[in-house]
Every structure is written in structure tokens, then in C-alpha cells.
Design a protein around this motif. Sequence first.
Motif, PDB file in Angstrom:
ATOM      1  N   GLY A   4      -3.900  10.243  -0.614  1.00 31.77           N
ATOM      2  CA  GLY A   4      -4.903  11.055   0.094  1.00 31.77           C
ATOM      3  C   GLY A   4      -5.673  10.277   1.147  1.00 31.77           C
ATOM      4  N   MET A   5      -5.353   8.996   1.314  1.00 34.70           N
ATOM      5  CA  MET A   5      -6.114   8.235   2.327  1.00 34.70           C
ATOM      6  C   MET A   5      -5.221   7.991   3.534  1.00 34.70           C
ATOM      7  N   MET A  15       3.392   0.365   3.027  1.00 32.75           N
ATOM      8  CA  MET A  15       3.267  -0.792   3.945  1.00 32.75           C
ATOM      9  C   MET A  15       3.173  -2.044   3.083  1.00 32.75           C
ATOM     10  N   VAL A  16       3.965  -3.024   3.404  1.00 30.84           N
ATOM     11  CA  VAL A  16       3.965  -4.271   2.625  1.00 30.84           C
ATOM     12  C   VAL A  16       3.360  -5.367   3.495  1.00 30.84           C
ATOM     13  N   VAL A  17       2.391  -6.055   2.928  1.00 28.95           N
ATOM     14  CA  VAL A  17       1.652  -7.071   3.705  1.00 28.95           C
ATOM     15  C   VAL A  17       1.697  -8.387   2.941  1.00 28.95           C
ATOM     16  N   TYR A  32       0.890  -1.176   0.000  1.00 30.68           N
ATOM     17  CA  TYR A  32       0.000   0.000   0.000  1.00 30.68           C
ATOM     18  C   TYR A  32       0.916   1.210   0.000  1.00 30.68           C
ATOM     19  N   THR A  33       0.868   1.998  -1.074  1.00 27.84           N
ATOM     20  CA  THR A  33       1.870   3.067  -1.250  1.00 27.84           C
ATOM     21  C   THR A  33       1.248   4.445  -1.037  1.00 27.84           C
ATOM     22  N   ASN A  34       2.132   5.403  -0.882  1.00 28.92           N
ATOM     23  CA  ASN A  34       1.930   6.827  -0.545  1.00 28.92           C
ATOM     24  C   ASN A  34       0.618   7.074   0.217  1.00 28.92           C
ATOM     25  N   ALA A  66       4.863  -7.588  -6.343  1.00 25.97           N
ATOM     26  CA  ALA A  66       3.820  -7.351  -5.316  1.00 25.97           C
ATOM     27  C   ALA A  66       2.684  -6.568  -5.953  1.00 25.97           C
ATOM     28  N   LYS A  67       1.484  -6.805  -5.463  1.00 28.37           N
ATOM     29  CA  LYS A  67       0.325  -6.046  -5.970  1.00 28.37           C
ATOM     30  C   LYS A  67       0.377  -4.679  -5.290  1.00 28.37           C
ATOM     31  N   VAL A  68       0.387  -3.622  -6.086  1.00 26.79           N
ATOM     32  CA  VAL A  68       0.529  -2.284  -5.499  1.00 26.79           C
ATOM     33  C   VAL A  68      -0.848  -1.618  -5.451  1.00 26.79           C
TER      34      VAL A  68
END
Lengths: 403, 430, 415, 523
Positions: free
Chosen positions: C77-78, C49-51, C31-33, C70-72
Motif C-alpha cells: 500500500g505504500m 527493489m533490492v538494495v 522492498y517488496t510489493n 536479504a532483509k525483506v
Amino acid sequence: MQILMKRRTTGALLFTALCTAHLCPTQLSAQDVLVQASKIVVAYGEGSTAATVLTDSALLLRDGKIAFVGADIPAEARRAARVVDYGKATISPGFVLAATTLGRDADLAEGALAFTPDLRAAEAFDPWQKELAQLATAGVTSFGLAPSPRNVAGGIGALAKAGKKQGRIETAEAFVGFSLTRAARSQERMPTSLMGALEMLRDSFKTARVGVQVGPDLAVLRQVMSGQRRALIHADTFAELNGALDLAKNFNFAPVIIGARDADKVMAKLAERGVGVVLAPLNPKARIADLELPKKLAKAGVPFCFAGRPDQLRFSAALAVRYGLDRNVANAALTRTPANLIGALTTVGSLRQGCGADFVVFEGDLLDLGSRHVATWVDGENLHGESPAGAKTSQTTNSAGGR
Amino acid sequence: MNHSLLRIAIVCTTIAIPALGQDLVAIKAKTIHTITGPSIQDGVILLQNGRIKTIAKASDVEIPWSATVIDASDKIVMPTWVLAHSSGGMRGSNESMQNVPWLTVADAIDPASTYFEGMLRNGVGTVHVLPGNNTLLAGSGLVVRPFGRTVEDMTVAANTGMKMSLLARGGSRLQKIREMRRAIAEIREYLANFHREKAEFEKEQAAGAIPEDKKWEKEIDRKKQAAVDLIEKKLKGWLYVPSFAELDEALRMGKDLDLNFVLGANLDEAMPLLTKLKAAVVLDDALEYFETDPETRKEKQYCSAKMLADAGVPFALSLASSGPSSYPWWQFGTCVRNGISRQQALEALTMVPAKMLGLSDQIGSLEVGKLGNIQILTGDPLQATTWVDTVVLEGAVVYERSKDPRLKYLFEAAKKADEPKATSKKDEGK
Amino acid sequence: MTRPIVQVLLQASVTLLLTALATAQQEVTAYTNAHILPGGKPTISNATMVVSGGKILALGGADVKVPDGAKVIDCKGMTITPGLIDASFQSSNNQQDLNEQSEEVTPHLRILDNIDPEDPLFRRARNNGVTAVHIMPGTRNVIGGLGCVIKTYGSDPKSMVIKADASMRIVMGAEPSNGNRAIRGGRVNSMYYRRPTSRMGVIWSVRRAFYDAKEALTKTQGAPGDAPPSPGTQIMMQVLQGKLTAVTTARSEQDLRTALRIAEEFGYETVIDEAQDAYMVADELAKKNAVVMLGAPSAETISGSAAQDGSAPRSGTVAVLASKGIRFVITTGTNPSALPLIREAMFAHRFGLGPQLALDAITIEPAKLLGLDDRIGSLATGKDADFVIWSHNPLDPAAVAVSVHINGMSVSQPR
Amino acid sequence: MTVIEAGTVHPVSGPEIKNGVVVIRGERILAVGQQGELELPPNTKVYKFPNGHIYPGLIDASTDAFADAGLRSDGSLNGGSKIADGLMWTDSRDDHLIEHGITTAYISIRAGSQLRGQGAIVRPRASGFDLWEDREQAALQLLMTKGPGASHALQRQSQLEAIGRLFDGLDKFREAKEKYEEELEKYETDFEKYLEYHAKKNGKDKEKGKPNGDKAKKEESKKPAEAKPKADGSEPAGRRRGGRRGEGRPPRGGGAQEMSAETFEKTLATIMALLGKPKTETPTTGSQDPKPQGRSGDRATATPTRSPTKSGGDKAKKGEGPKRPKYPKKPRPDPQKEALLKVLDGELPLRIEAHRVDELLAALRLQRDKEIPVVVLERAYGADRVTRKIAAQGATVVLTDVLPNSLGVPGDKRNPYSKFDPTALPKKLNDEGIPFAIASGTARLASLLPMMAAAAIGRGLSEDAALRAITLTPAEILGIAKDTGSLTREKFADVIVTDVPLFASDSRVLLVVAKGRTEYEAK
């Protein structure tokens, strides 16, 4: 074997010897009966296996049992027997009602204590009770007299049959009845919550498994754990079903669930552990999801049957077929599966040699409400409907108003 | 105990405030949200005799020396909220008889009620008080300002509408519809009868049966005047529509009466009908509700504001008397959470209700010439940590948070704790 | 006899197969920026965050690079926060099933038997970002039984459980005695003719239960031959030995003082539940460094059967507890008109609690209180991947839980 | 043009046709016959079901679809309420009648005490429904049963008398209406004559300008009573009759309160007359009538105190010419009485819900006593014992609950209905030649309509009679048999197709065409 039976006006006794001699003198040397019809279904298949069907064949009944089926009826017995020919109709095994209290809930529930597994339902059976008369009209030939769901451990159920004048117990100790439903928890005694009920059962099973010397009630639990006796557990909501299945897993016995309203929430567990289900009669006004439950159970391979009010048995099967259930599974659900679930497959549920002579006669497929219910025979006697060839046997009751 | 105490507190604060809106007032603000126009940073609002004289950036406004200055240079300034429909502030809001069009709320409003104090605390400047929902034709309402010693002081506009309701208590919806139709038919019949008699009088006079000098001096029965105005569309009707089931009948009535609708909850079944609503509607204070599908037993959450926004119908919000939905910021949060734009949510408590009351030239936004109804907030109106600091009604300061007895009572505990660091700034660092 | 054995073998192979399957297709998602509030630590803006495999592999700002393959998921903004934890959650059973009412003291009964994963309240909680809840028996018994901590998603209660016997609930106040009637002659036709019928009676029942447990504790060292203590007493003994935390539900000032006094008298650690009047006894709570599970700060009134014991809640309570340094968590508690947990925290923030403290009070603090802060409660490498992606800052009234993840799996797309 | 071909066609109005075809043009059926017999124009849409069965659209003679829970429990229904007002499409499971092959349904609600509103005939659609043009008020529902609870025969008797009383007072109401119409015309003509007379007279003696005291007084007396100023409109209204204080409900029997005000004024007027009070103008209405209508104004004029002066006026000025006519009083509208009048005239069938034998006999007696031309007995469980009387009086029957043991466990003494056998009843009625329809009774059972007919077949009813009982006979009972109910030329094209014979348990509807439009097609 002189059984003192009393003529039933207020529960009076009747001397059997005197009664049989007086009422039906011809009964002594029972003549064989040969029943013919265009189609005879000997037994419905389990799951996807086909039913064994004989066309234009006959059954030989002797002493209330099926002596010979179809081709292997000996010639001279065929000649000596009284012939009953149903022509175009179909003969199929009589319906089996897996678990019912036949409207006598109060007699079959011990009020003071919730945990009474060793009480025998057979002792509360009243052979002259009038509800028996309705069974033949509904096509039910044998039923499992179960203890009421008002006790957490109700007692030992029996297999019974209706008769021409009075019912009788086929096997006195068939299965053990438990209940986790709200009925068991709304009495004014321990337990009042599901936590309490499950704790009571867990505790009793643990002491039964580990205890050295146990009383009669825990002995029954041991028979259940050893697989000698089937356990029929009333459970409806997810929490109750989950509790029952975990209890069975911990103490290693294969239960049969009665009611199972939320069965689709635990379908995977039911299928995986080979647990049987006894459904309540289908209510036509229920949700589509409830009406399609039989179809889902069949798809998942869970053996199921219907129970509860005898007069709604055939209608429930017809409704299940309307909502997608396969016809063979529906037929099996009326005959073979209930007998299997209460462990009485050798005596009822099919027309094999040695089984009881219990069968129903319909014009057309019995799952279509449009086919006429011609007759019902129990133990070789015609209880409902006219038998075409022989004299009009005294019907028990099909017109309204009881006897 | 505390109700009577609080009431005395209010009365004494009002006496101290000088007479309303005589002179010049200037408000310096960090941000001014005018709702209709663009927001102005570090602006100044000049009020004269209770009306807005100028709104502009601080740099190009010269504050006259005689003006009393309210310094809100670190706060947000907005127009006060407008409630288009409410039945609070009255001792009893429902008459026991069903058909009482001649009553008026003017006789029931209690100026000292804590309801109006609650309105000020939430920044509400104008409330349209109408009778409750339990009667058929319930009488006419009054637009008031939530501040004043007598009802006359508080009145902003009278004759603003007749309250009608289709709420059937005890499961008799068809009977309620039947009674409503009969009541309106009888008023029409009375009016037709009156006009027929008048026409016949003139004919007789023309034919000489009645002497010329005799004038027609019979007029409408005072008790039926309000209902007749309603029929003749001189008076607006405010119709409470409890749920989807009555919306069809309401639309039918809307064809021949000048009606504003007040919609209750449970509107999802009437989704196609909503598009037929032409004018703006008022929404009940409960904006979100759950509905369980009987077949799948799955629960679904609906928001009536979102449904109206999707149907393209402008709507006004209302505030409950207690609970979270009595705070404007919570109602705005609920709307934005369900996908409604921030501007449309803000308009639902300012311009839309003002238009419905026909007072859009007086209130609803900060524009030159409008009334000086201004609220000063500690932060953005859609933030949870925002409090209403001051309320100015027609140029006069009517509410200050520092002197609010109720907030003192709720946060007294914070004062008693010996070190003052209990305020939020201190926790920032931890 | 052979059937059960065959069955066991069959099951074993099946479970082996499943775990193998899970590890094989180890899905890695990044999950980026996003704006990450890890809980307990300061905020990281445009972080990654890498899960994978239900755990958090990596968490950090620019230094964390996205593993290839990895699936990005772009969360511009969240805001990402740890999954919320409600330390006192009321599931929707009706009162009859929450307590075993044949006796007043039932310490050994487990609420776990009552859990239905498809309970609508679990779904509502999930939709609002709650990933783990601590459920206790009802407040109808003096000592209700054992609570448990479970995740709010799962097919079978057993698979949802994080901590089976997490607490034992004691209830102070008049509520447990509400249904009982004094035996004053006349017909005694129900089991509810019994003690306690008053607040004194309730405290007497608690004291007697603890006395029996203390008695059993001293006796077992003595003669081992006696009959083993009843299951209920065994649980009470664990509480006395400090192996099991006791949660005491007390609302009014009087009950709070009694709770602290009983705990001191029998020497066991207790957590105070509900505690509406906490601000009146703040000093004593601080002295005894008790932990408070504050019920529904937004509620203006107490509703339901607890209204008798409740007092008028004060908005300033959160600020007082914070300023006195009392450890507390925010919960929805037994008030049926409580808002979703994130909104309760928002109201606490409005009433003066700092934003960081408000979020910690519903994430890491309850995890610490329940002794599970090694697995859940905050976002850190190695912890369970329970997290929520919010549309705005979670304390904003317009904030919506865009997606909620338990063990890395997205369990609800509310909008 | 649409053509539907299938293995067998069951037109109901004729014998079964193997490999039949139904040709539809626009909304009507063009032809029904053997496949290949008719040549088809080029652009026809053809549906082919090689082993399907074509039936006419099913007609449900009694259901409560399109009514939400609020309407189904609306206790305020009376003879005047139109059920069509409250019907709504809410896309719930019960509203999808079309998927079960039901193309026409009669909707009625089982709520309210005696008269339960006027049912409506609707045509369900894929989404929504249409009301059958002039059949929004298709029948008046009347409840003549105490239900399955144990009830004393005397109790049931008193209920039946109360129903009888509903019908008296109707002729008085009809006369009042007719009288009002006549008076209205007379008033118009008199008023014209009166104006002409005066116009003519004024034309002659323009200069005399004779004051005409009598008429002025008449005008003046028409002035309504001076109402109190609006502000204190809340002073306690006239004596409250019925309805508890503080309870928002209108006083029960609204008419009663108005009666009391009228009698009060009459008694007051007679007392005034007795006391010989000289005051002639109307008494200030002390008992301020809270009723909003302007009636207090009118009634004031009608009080006896006025009449003496009027008659006096006539005698004195005999030669004066026609006096000013009085506007007739409009009788209070009473939708219930209007509906009952239509029932007596035979325009509106009366549907009586009666279960037990004595209730059925009472219903038939009501039909005889009040000479009600069209009566339909609903749910007549005990009808098999009164078949001769029903046949004699030409009443028709709508049966519901035709499912095995749907009325309770047979032989259960506590339930008086357990002795009825609803599945055997159709055969007995059919043998006696009484027209009967099988209906679902409630929208939830609409999908089981064919199964109900099958249950009747299982107890001896012939297949054709069973099919007729859910198609043509209900159409005849509802009076729409010329438009629907069977596959005949010029009838509406209501056609359904099933995969297996309709009465099999697992029969599925494949296609539904209503009024020529394809409403439902199974996926």
C-alpha cells in the motif's frame, strides 16, 4: 641592556638603573627563598597520568626561578635561605591563561587590513596596564597575549607575566593568531563572509608554500607550516571549525582552536588529529550541553584549557567539575595544558627545576570554591595574599579599586 | 486595479440569479457525501423552497418535470463548509477601545468584499463573522451566508455570541487577565445592583411606601444588555486563547460563563490541560508549527489538531485569508497527514462548527429538512486537484467556476497559449 | 618534522580499515510489493527493489526474485519514488554569509565552505523526501560564486558532496545593487559606496566580467609569460568555454530577456532560475531551448529582499511551460515562504501539470540538468539507493514520507 | 514511616551528628539522632547512605522558576498583580528545582516599573508544584534601583520620592472602605425602619392613600440616563484622555479619564445652577461616559442638582417620619492600595530591591518614615557599608549573584557595579549579625545554590553560617521557619542527601524527600 622605561602616568619613560638602586637596595644580592607547605603539587599529569605531589616538603627559589625541589635542596642553601612556611596549605603551579587580549582588543587588531600575520602583539603590551593587577587576585601567573580575533590573521602572540609593579614579556614570539569567527567578518573590509576568509587563508598559504621569494607575512605562514610556530585559530560554529581543520589538514600543521562552541560536532576530527582546544570561560547560565563540553573533550582525549576573562578561570574549572569533568584533568586544564598548547611548557605551567617560580597557595582543593586563596607568587615575589612568616610584603591589589 | 473591477463583476452576476429558493431544484450527482449518513452513489437531491426534500439513489427518485435540474452526474456533491470563527469580510475588525461589548459586526460587514468571494470559491456556505482578537470584550458576531447584496440578505442567525480575547499585545498578559476579570466583575456588580434596587422597590411597594399602580419600568441599560446576557449565560462567549499560557485562565472563566474557545498556536506545553476542555473548540488556521528545544537545539513539529484529537476534544477548523491554509483540501491533508481520520477532518468543517453555532438542525450535513447548502466538487474533497465547480445556497446557484473572474486572471496565461492541450489530460500521455 | 609523516601513515591505514569493514557486512535489503514510480519510466505496481551497498541491485515487477538472506521489508500500500532533488535550495545562513560583499563580482568563491550538515533546513528537507540539493551562493552579489550539489545527510560536508563546482550564479535585476550607495561627495565611510547602484549598473558589471574573461581567453593563446588571470576570471573562462553551467537568477520579464540576450551575446549556455514571469517569454525560452528552474509555484507573492524584482506569479505558468515543451524543474528557490518540495509539485499538479511530469520535475529532470542522471534522479540498477517510501501517492496532500533513504541508509523516521 | 541513615547529618538547628539517622512519620520529622539509639517499628522504609550527608531541604529565597518568557517580560505588573496567577509548570529545564535539592522557593518576577507584584512561596514537586497554603501572596516586591547603568544621583533621588508618594493616600482609602462598611449597615437598618414605619402607617390609614410625591420623584430620578439606541453605539465616546488614536491599548491611567467625566458634569451642573435653570432632572449625559459600568446611572443621582431638592424635602415634611435611605457608593477596588495597607499592618513583608549604598539608605529611610514593620532588602550589593543601620532597623537581606566576579570584570571603570564584591559580602554581614539568605536570583542558577554558599565560604564565611544561609535563615525571612528550614521534630520532612559534602564542587543530590514523599532519587 639599558632599557629606557618611563614611569607610567601618561606612558612616561623610567631609567631602570636609577629606579632599582633607589627603590629596593636589598635586591642586589637576592637572598634565596625556601617555601614550605604540607602539600606541594610539582606538576599535574597529562590525561590520566597522576600528578607528582610532595608532602611536607619545600621549594628553593633563586632569582625568580625554582632552583631545587624537595629532597635535593642542598643543606647549606636551605640554611641560608629566607623561610616562608604555609603550614597546612597546598602549593600548586600558577594558572596559565592560554590566549587573552586583557581587555585591550583595539590595540591588538590592525583595522585596515585583515591579513597581518607578521605584526607582533608584544609591541602592543603595556607593562603598566591596570588589568595586570587583577591577574594575581585570580591566581593567574602567566598568560598568552594573543592578537584580537577581529583580524583573519592577527599576528604573533607573546607569553607575558604580571609583576610587582609592572608586567614583563617572557617570550616575545610564542604563537600565531588566526580567526574565522564573525568578529573577523563583520568589519567593513574584505572578507565579509566565511567563504571570503577561508579563500584568503587558502590563497596565502598556497603562495607561501609554493612561492620562491616571500615577504615577512608569508614567512610567518611558512614557520607555521613547518611546525616551528603554533597556530591558534578562533573558530566557533561548525562551518568555521570544519574550515579551520581542513585548512590545517591541507597545509599540514597542527592548529589549536580557540572558542570551539560547536566542538561536539567535530569531536572525532579533533581527537583523530590531536588538535588542542582553548575554551571560552563557562557561562553558568549556558545550556547543559555547553557545560558538559569539557567532560566530552576529556573523554575523547582532546587536550583543552580555558581562556578569556582571568577572573573566571578557576570558576570555569569548578563548574566543569560540577558537570562531570575529572578533577585531575581540570587541574591540568588550569596549568599544564595551556602552557603546552602555546608551546611554553619548559618555562611555565609546572614547578620543575628551571621553571619560573610561579605558584598559588590554597587551603584545601583549589577546585572547590570553598577553599581560601592564600597567596600568589610570580617570579619568586609574593603578589597577592599575606606570606605567613616574612614581613607583610606590599600587595599589589586585592582590594577593589585598582592600585 | 483588479479589486474594483472584480467587485463590479460580482454585483452584475448576482442580479442575473432568480429570486432565492422559490421552486423545485434537482441535483444529479455521481456521489453524495452526506457527512452524517452513508455516501450515496449516483444519487439525486431534491430541493424545495431552499430546503432538502429528498436524498436518494437516482433509481428510486422521480424528478418532477417543473424542477430545474443541475447535472453533476460526474461530480461529487457535499454540504458546504461551515466556519465557526472568522474576522474577515469587514473593513476594520478591531475597535480601538478595549471594552466595547455593545458593538456588533452587523455594522461593519461589507457584502461586496472579496473575502466572501474567496469563501464561495472554496465551497464555504456559512461563516460566523466575529470582531478581531485585539480587544477585551469586542462586541457580538453574526452568522452570515457569503452571498447577498445587503447584510440582511446575508444574515443566517444573529446574537450568536460575544467575542472576547485574552491576546495581550506588548507583553502585558497579567494586565489583560486583570482587566478581563475586572470588566466581568463590574458587569456582575451592575446586575446585582439592578436586582437589589428592583427587590427594594417591591418591598417598598409591599410596605405601601410606593403606590400599587406604579410599575417598575426601569430596565437594563441598552449599552450593557449584551454583556449582561453574557453573564446570565443567555449569550455565548467566543474567547480567543492565544497560547498555552492563557489556557488556565480561560478554563477558570469557562466555569461561570458559557464559552466557546478559539485556540491559537503553541499548545504543546498545555497538553495536560487540553483534556479538561469539555466542549468543542475552534482551531486557528495555522495547524502545524515548529518548536526548537533550547537545550538540544533539535526542532520538533507539532500539530494542534492532532493534540486535540489525542485529548479527545472535538475541534473545528478555520481557513486563512491567503496562502495554502486558505484551501480546505490543504487543511484536511494536514490533519490526515498528522494521523487524524478522514471523517473527523471532514466533520471539523461541517457538523462540529454547526453544533457550536447551534445550527446543527439547519446546516452542517445533507439531511431532509435542512437548508439546501450544497457544493459540487470536481473530485474527492481531500485531493489536491479538486476544484469547487458550483455552490448552491438555499436552492439558488450562487457560484460557478466557469464564470469566476479571479481564476480567469490566474489561469489566463493557459488560455493565451494557442493550442488548448495545456490541460492536464494531455499531459497524462506524455 | 616527523610528526606529520607518521600521521599520514596512520590515517591511510584507518581509511583502509573502514572500507574493508563496509564491504564485509554487505547488507542486502529488499522492498517488496510496493507501488514504485521509478522516474522517467512508467509506474510498476507491486514491484520489488533490492538494495545493497548503497546501490540499487535490482528493480522490477514479479520477475525480480528476492535474494536469500536479504532483509525483506513489506511496503504493502505504500509508494516508492526516487529521492527528490531540489535544484535551487536556500540553506539557513543569514544573508551576510551567503555572499562575499567586499566585491560585487566574486565568481571563484565556493558556498561549500558554509555548509553545516546539522542545519535544521536540511533535516526538514530530508523529512519531506529531499535527498540531494543544489546550493548556490546568495543573490546579494552580481556574480555570487560556485554552487555545489550535495546529499542532504552526512557527517562532513566533503563526504556529502556529489558535484563540487556545479554552477556559477549570476543575478539579474536590482537586488544586487540594493545595498550600494552612489558616491555623491560627502563622507565615504563604508565600502558600500560603490557601483552598481542600478539595474543598468548590474548588467554592466556582468558584461565587464565576461569581457575580461573573453580578453583573458584570447590572451593566453598569445604570450604565456604574462601573470596568470585572477581566479575569478579563470572561472568565467570555464563558463565561456562551456565547461561550467551558468545559472542566471531572473524573475521579471525584463530580467529574463536580458539574461537570454547576455547569454547569446557572449555565447554561453545558461539555466534560468526563479523565472516567475516565464509564461510571458515562453516563446523565446522555447526558441533558445533554455532550461528553467521554476521557483515555488505555490507562492502567491514574492517575499524577502527579492520582492522588489518579483512579479505577481501566475498559477498557470507550469502548464504553459509544459505545453510549450520547455524543459523545466520545480524548486523551492529563494522564497522564504516556499512549501516543502513535494508540496510545490502537488500545487503544480493542481495548476494543470500531469502527475508524471510533476514528479519528474523534482526527480529525474533536475538530475539531468545538473548532469548527475547517471547516479541519482531515478530508480534503476546501479544507481545510488536514494529513495523515499511514501504513505500515499506523493501528490496526495495527506502523503507522508514514511522513511527516506540515502545510499541505502534510512536517514529519517519523521513520524 | 521512613528512616534515612547516613554518614553525617547536618541538622542546622544543632551540631553535626556522625552516623546519624532521621525518622519521618507522615509529613513531619519524628526524630533526629544517632543510629541505633531508636528502635524502629517493623514496616519502615529505610534508606542507607554509609558515607552520604543528610541536609535539610534547601530554600531558595528569590527565583523566577515556573514563569515562562511571556510572564518574565510582563511590563504591566503593579502592586496588585499576584504572580501566582501566571505561574505554570512547563517541564522545561528551569522548572526541575527539586532535583537540585530545593524543596521550597519564593517566586518573584523582575519586570514592571516600581511595584512588581506579590511574590508567592511554592513547593516544587517532581512534576508540577504546590503553592504554600496561605502564602500565595508572600511579599510585595518594590524596585528601588536604576540598575547597573550609570545614573545621576539626582535621578535616583527623584525615583525614591516617587516611591514615597505611593504610600500617601492609603489612609484616605482605608477610611473610605471603613466608611462604606458602616454606611452599608446603617443603610440596612434605616431601610428596615423605613419599611416598618410605612407598613405601620399603611396599616392605620389604608383609606387615605396619600400620594407620596417626594419618594416617586426620588425613584424617577434614579432612572438611568436614556442611552442612545445601540446601533450607533460607535459614535465617538467622551473626550479621549491619553492613549494614541487607532492604538488598541486602553488609555493610560484609566482613572484619569473617569475623573474628567466627573469634573465635567460637576462644572456643567454648577453652570446650570448659576444660570438659575429651573430644570431639576439630571442633564442628559451629553458626555456619554464610555465606561461600561452602570456608574453613569449612579453618578447621575449623586450630582449636586439633586441634592437641593432632597434637603428641601426634609424641611417641608418634618413630621413625615424617616425618609428613604440612600445606598452608599462602593469605593473603586484597588488591589495595589490593599496590598500596601497589608504592608503597613505588617501582614505582608515588603521586599525592596536596592543595589547601591544610596539606594539602600533610601530604602531604610522609607522603612523609618512609613514605619514598615517587615522589610527585606534584595540584592543589596553595597550592604557592607550600611551594616549598622540595617542591624539597627532589623531589616533582613537576600543576596543573589554570590558567584566570583558575577557583577563584571573587577576594576572596569565603565561598570559602576564592578567595585562590588558579592562573594565577600556574606562574611561581612555575618560578622555584623545581620540575618541574610543566599538565593539563586534566577531559576537557571538554581543548581548552583550550594556553589554560591561555597564561594562565600571561600571568602571567609564559616561553613555553618553558609549552610544556615540556604536553609534556616531564608525560612525565617519567608516566615515559614516553624515548618521547615532545619531537621527538627515536628517540622515538615524536607530532607536531602548528597554523596559528598554539599559545598564540594562535584556534590550530587542522591535523594530528596519533601513533606515525607520521595520526590527525587538519583539513578
